[in-house]
Design a protein around this motif. Structure first.
Motif, PDB file in Angstrom:
ATOM      1  N   GLN A   1       0.498  -1.011  -0.322  1.00  0.00           N
ATOM      2  CA  GLN A   1       0.211  -0.148   0.259  1.00  0.00           C
ATOM      3  C   GLN A   1       0.957   1.044   0.095  1.00  0.00           C
ATOM      4  OE1 GLN A   1       0.381  -2.721   2.436  1.00  0.00           O
ATOM      5  NE2 GLN A   1      -2.251  -2.757   3.217  1.00  0.00           N
ATOM      6  N   ILE A   2       2.103   0.857   0.777  1.00  0.00           N
ATOM      7  CA  ILE A   2       2.603   2.127   0.549  1.00  0.00           C
ATOM      8  C   ILE A   2       4.079   2.623  -0.656  1.00  0.00           C
ATOM      9  CG2 ILE A   2       4.820   3.511   2.209  1.00  0.00           C
ATOM     10  CD1 ILE A   2       2.851   2.826   4.398  1.00  0.00           C
ATOM     11  N   ASN A   3       3.889   2.951  -1.734  1.00  0.00           N
ATOM     12  CA  ASN A   3       4.900   3.009  -2.370  1.00  0.00           C
ATOM     13  C   ASN A   3       6.525   4.187  -2.568  1.00  0.00           C
ATOM     14  OD1 ASN A   3       3.285   2.581  -5.324  1.00  0.00           O
ATOM     15  ND2 ASN A   3       2.540   4.708  -5.009  1.00  0.00           N
TER      16      ASN A   3
ATOM     17  N   ARG B   1       7.256   8.267   0.333  1.00  0.00           N
ATOM     18  CA  ARG B   1       6.543   8.300   0.238  1.00  0.00           C
ATOM     19  C   ARG B   1       6.840   8.846   2.039  1.00  0.00           C
ATOM     20  NH1 ARG B   1       1.358   8.907  -2.015  1.00  0.00           N
ATOM     21  NH2 ARG B   1       1.721   8.861  -4.029  1.00  0.00           N
TER      22      ARG B   1
ATOM     23  N   PHE C   1       5.500   9.771   6.296  1.00  0.00           N
ATOM     24  CA  PHE C   1       4.317   9.268   6.821  1.00  0.00           C
ATOM     25  C   PHE C   1       5.243  10.489   8.495  1.00  0.00           C
ATOM     26  CE2 PHE C   1       4.127   6.045   3.880  1.00  0.00           C
ATOM     27  CZ  PHE C   1       3.218   6.393   3.045  1.00  0.00           C
TER      28      PHE C   1
ATOM     29  N   SER D   1      10.002   5.595   3.456  1.00  0.00           N
ATOM     30  CA  SER D   1       9.214   4.874   2.153  1.00  0.00           C
ATOM     31  C   SER D   1      11.083   5.019   1.175  1.00  0.00           C
ATOM     32  CB  SER D   1       8.439   4.729   1.573  1.00  0.00           C
ATOM     33  OG  SER D   1       8.504   3.529   0.775  1.00  0.00           O
TER      34      SER D   1
ATOM     35  N   GLY E   1      10.990  -0.216  -1.853  1.00  0.00           N
ATOM     36  CA  GLY E   1       9.149   0.289  -0.883  1.00  0.00           C
ATOM     37  C   GLY E   1      10.468   0.288   1.091  1.00  0.00           C
TER      38      GLY E   1
ATOM     39  N   LEU F   1      11.175   0.821   4.717  1.00  0.00           N
ATOM     40  CA  LEU F   1       9.629   1.658   5.828  1.00  0.00           C
ATOM     41  C   LEU F   1      10.905   1.870   6.908  1.00  0.00           C
ATOM     42  CD1 LEU F   1       6.392   0.050   5.992  1.00  0.00           C
ATOM     43  CD2 LEU F   1       7.579   1.014   4.251  1.00  0.00           C
TER      44      LEU F   1
ATOM     45  N   THR G   1      -1.630   5.615   6.784  1.00  0.00           N
ATOM     46  CA  THR G   1      -1.908   6.295   5.554  1.00  0.00           C
ATOM     47  C   THR G   1      -2.730   5.343   4.972  1.00  0.00           C
ATOM     48  OG1 THR G   1      -1.496   6.896   3.198  1.00  0.00           O
ATOM     49  CG2 THR G   1      -0.512   4.650   4.083  1.00  0.00           C
TER      50      THR G   1
END
Length: 318
Positions: free
Chosen positions: A202-204, A207, A209, A222, A226, A228, A268
């Motif tokens: 779900q996270i490109n 990104r 946060f 990210s 991808g 994290l 997100t």
């Protein structure tokens, strides 16, 4: 004809600051010796490092920018949420970094950063591992480093890149009995869980946060592929002095208690922190000392990196 005088530098600490300085000195033709307490110059410890434009500029100047380019991801979108999951702001500021500042921003494993810096050094005999330093001395003409195994180095300049609990900073301050100390300097008010997690669909990449709660906050980036890179900050609700005799060592129970504070927080749409934590590769908790040294140099000794300044890298309260 006068004999040539050769400047020598002793560096204590083989972290990012110390290894960067070693590269700079070697390329400048200045003799140095670096002392690192650990046996491994790039141990599998810690989590990630954020390389911002100022740091990337230095890596470019010492010829190591290509080695970190594989981690290059354009961070062009940042979401801010509160503890209830409400999205209250989005930013695109990092999108303009390359145009305005010349470089973007990368997030990568700390261990890999250390490997790249060490690999950049040609004469690795100048980097001594397994060499804890127990004594430093300085006068107007030279400085001296003594290791726990009895080795001794006299040098023209001594650089303390030895972290927030710097021996060099203590020696500088001890020689200045009338120094006015900043109250609670390098005290700990917050704890941090540093983590790296595998990519979530779900996270490109690119990104970022931030989630704010009253007692905890999250910062998640990210990176390439991808992956994290995340930070969980918690309010300890107390101030732990830098020289406190019962300095806390954080356990897995402490880490899990911190996680429970934000487990259900929305990162997100469709992703909670429980999803991020469940995909973790590594997570470690530590206290966050915060402060700026009152004095950065004396005689032939000077401070570099966290030994001189370790400032708050989070926004727990918004």
């Amino acid at each position: 004809m006068a004999s040539e005088q050769r400047v020598t530098v002793g560096i204590i600490g083989g972290g990012p600051a110390g290894l960067t300085l070693a590269n700079i000195l070697e390329q400048s033709g200045i003799s140095y010796t670096l002392f690192e307490a650990r046996n491994d110059i790039a141990p599998p410890e810690g989590a990630s490092l954020g390389l911002m434009p100022n740091g990337l500029r230095i890596l470019d100047q010492i010829g190591l920018i290509d080695e970190v380019e594989e981690y290059a991801v354009a961070h062009d979108y940042w979401e801010y949420r509160d503890g209830n999951g409400t999205l209250y702001n989005t930013l695109h500021a990092m999108r303009s970094y390359p145009e305005i500042l010349g470089y973007g921003g990368y997030f990568m494993e700390r261990q890999r950063v250390l490997e790249i810096l060490y690999e950049g050094i040609k004469d690795k005999s100048r980097v001594l591992t397994g060499k804890p330093v127990y004594k430093v001395e300085s006068c107007s003409t030279h400085a001296t480093i003594t290791t726990t195994d009895g080795d001794r180095l006299d040098c023209d300049f001594l650089v303390g890149a030895d972290g927030v609990r710097s021996l060099v900073r203590r020696e500088i301050e001890a020689a200045l009995p009338h120094l006015h100390h900043t109250p609670d300097n390098f005290a700990t008010k917050y704890g941090c869980v540093y983590g790296i997690s595998n990519a979530l669909p779900q996270i490109n990449p690119g990104r970022a946060f931030t989630v704010h709660q009253s007692d905890a906050s999250l910062l998640i980036f990210s990176g390439a592929g991808g992956t994290l890179y995340w930070f969980l900050f918690v309010d300890l609700h107390q101030t732990i002095g830098f020289n406190a005799p019962d300095k806390k060592k954080y356990t897995d129970d402490d880490l899990n208690a911190a996680y429970e504070l934000v487990a259900n927080a929305t990162v997100t749409a469709g992703v909670t922190f429980a999803d991020v934590f469940g995909a973790k590769r590594v997570a470690v908790m530590t206290g966050l000392e915060e402060g700026v040294a009152d004095v950065w140099s004396r005689d032939r000794m000077l401070l570099l990196g966290d030994s001189a300044h370790k400032v708050r890298d989070h926004g727990l309260k918004r």
